[in-house]
Scaffold this motif. Structure first.
Motif, mmCIF file in Angstrom:
data_model
loop_
_atom_site.group_PDB
_atom_site.id
_atom_site.type_symbol
_atom_site.label_atom_id
_atom_site.label_comp_id
_atom_site.label_asym_id
_atom_site.label_seq_id
_atom_site.Cartn_x
_atom_site.Cartn_y
_atom_site.Cartn_z
ATOM 1 N N LEU A 276 0.827 -1.203 0.000
ATOM 2 C CA LEU A 276 0.000 0.000 0.000
ATOM 3 C C LEU A 276 0.863 1.256 0.000
ATOM 4 C CD1 LEU A 276 -2.786 -1.034 2.529
ATOM 5 C CD2 LEU A 276 -3.160 -0.435 0.131
ATOM 6 N N ILE A 277 1.888 1.249 0.824
ATOM 7 C CA ILE A 277 2.760 2.421 0.912
ATOM 8 C C ILE A 277 3.547 2.596 -0.386
ATOM 9 C CG2 ILE A 277 4.789 3.334 2.105
ATOM 10 C CD1 ILE A 277 3.553 1.999 4.657
ATOM 11 N N GLY B 59 1.729 4.471 -2.893
ATOM 12 C CA GLY B 59 1.448 5.873 -2.597
ATOM 13 C C GLY B 59 0.402 6.114 -1.533
ATOM 14 N N LYS B 60 -0.076 5.034 -0.882
ATOM 15 C CA LYS B 60 -1.049 5.189 0.199
ATOM 16 C C LYS B 60 -0.315 5.443 1.514
ATOM 17 C CE LYS B 60 -4.177 3.905 -2.805
ATOM 18 N NZ LYS B 60 -5.121 4.883 -3.401
ATOM 19 N N SER B 61 -1.050 5.913 2.507
ATOM 20 C CA SER B 61 -0.494 6.072 3.847
ATOM 21 C C SER B 61 -1.141 5.051 4.774
ATOM 22 C CB SER B 61 -0.723 7.493 4.376
ATOM 23 O OG SER B 61 -2.107 7.779 4.451
ATOM 24 N N VAL B 62 -0.342 4.509 5.674
ATOM 25 C CA VAL B 62 -0.810 3.490 6.623
ATOM 26 C C VAL B 62 -0.366 3.892 8.019
ATOM 27 C CG1 VAL B 62 -0.693 1.069 7.320
ATOM 28 C CG2 VAL B 62 -0.672 1.660 4.880
ATOM 29 N N VAL C 34 -11.275 6.663 8.010
ATOM 30 C CA VAL C 34 -10.234 6.213 7.096
ATOM 31 C C VAL C 34 -10.819 5.275 6.045
ATOM 32 C CG1 VAL C 34 -8.396 6.451 8.794
ATOM 33 C CG2 VAL C 34 -9.607 4.265 8.588
ATOM 34 N N ARG C 35 -10.118 5.161 4.937
ATOM 35 C CA ARG C 35 -10.623 4.351 3.822
ATOM 36 C C ARG C 35 -10.785 2.893 4.218
ATOM 37 N NH1 ARG C 35 -9.415 4.984 -2.390
ATOM 38 N NH2 ARG C 35 -10.272 3.029 -3.159
ATOM 39 N N GLN C 36 -9.831 2.360 4.938
ATOM 40 C CA GLN C 36 -9.939 0.975 5.391
ATOM 41 C C GLN C 36 -9.362 0.852 6.788
ATOM 42 O OE1 GLN C 36 -9.065 -2.278 2.632
ATOM 43 N NE2 GLN C 36 -7.828 -3.268 4.198
#
Length: 241
Positions: A13-14, A17-20, A123-125
């Motif tokens: 995910l990171i 380009g996503k943030s976790v 949050v998205r998930q």
């Protein structure tokens, strides 16, 4: 537990380009006087003494650094150290109680944690542990996730508890219905998960087989598996696990 259980997804995910954000609920320091012989023996086995959570938080930082995730440590104490405020007695004084239903007084922790995490409820998930193996803190973390996100949140399989024969089936049947979803992970994601797992020295100790077992389990199920309550998901089933 996130790094051990679903670190491949976090890495991927990171990379995309996503943030976790990885949240550890029970990262608070233990009391100066450990409340039970069981707590003392466990801290001795971990080799950290009263500084066990200092070590655990550092292990978290190292593991999440490898995965690229942000991290948030909440101040709640581990089940080993929690006591009934009225009596001062430990809530979980032995191993069997540690793998049991939460004590009623402990449900306050769920509400308190949910309030602290309310800003992240959109949050998205949102993922929480499925509580495979039945550890009380994993059960409470799942309850916090459900409190924040209702029936739309997902759960990851707790590793290494999921390798115990029958443990996954028991978790799914006792708290379901759940629907599985296999999430493929890249080789880079799996490698990052394995490297991150090595950071948890106080938990896995000298078990040099953990990295190999993580690799073999991921290959066997085709990646990493999430569970969603009540809604069928494509791409995988419980099968023989």
């Amino acid at each position: 537990d996130v790094a051990l259980s679903c670190g491949g997804q976090v890495h991927d995910l990171i990379t995309a380009g996503k943030s976790v954000l990885v949240v550890t609920l029970t990262a608070g320091d233990p009391p100066e006087v450990l409340p039970s012989e069981f707590a003392r023996s466990m801290c001795a086995a971990w080799g950290c003494g009263g500084a066990v959570m200092v070590e655990r938080r550092e292990e978290d930082r190292q593991a999440c650094g490898i995965l690229g995730a942000d991290i948030l440590h909440l101040p709640f104490q581990d089940a080993l150290f929690r006591c009934d405020r009225r009596t001062g007695r430990p809530l979980y004084p032995d191993r069997s109680s540690l793998f049991s239903e939460p004590r009623p007084v402990d449900l306050e922790l769920v509400e308190q944690a949910a309030r602290q995490l309310a800003p992240f409820s959109g949050v998205r998930q949102l993922c929480a542990p499925l509580a495979v193996g039945g550890h009380v803190d994993h059960r409470l973390a799942r309850m916090v996730g459900e409190h924040l996100a209702g029936r739309s949140f997902r759960c990851y399989e707790d590793y290494p508890y999921v390798e115990k024969p029958g443990a996954l089936q028991a978790a799914v049947e006792s708290t379901g219905p759940w629907w599985p979803q296999i999430v493929p992970v890249s080789r880079g994601g799996l490698d990052a998960r394995i490297r991150a797992s090595r950071c948890y020295r106080s938990q896995i100790g000298e078990d040099t087989e953990i990295p190999r077992r993580i690799f073999l389990y991921a290959v066997r199920i085709g990646g990493e598996r999430l569970w969603r309550r009540g809604v069928p998901a494509t791409g995988g089933d419980l099968g023989a696990e």
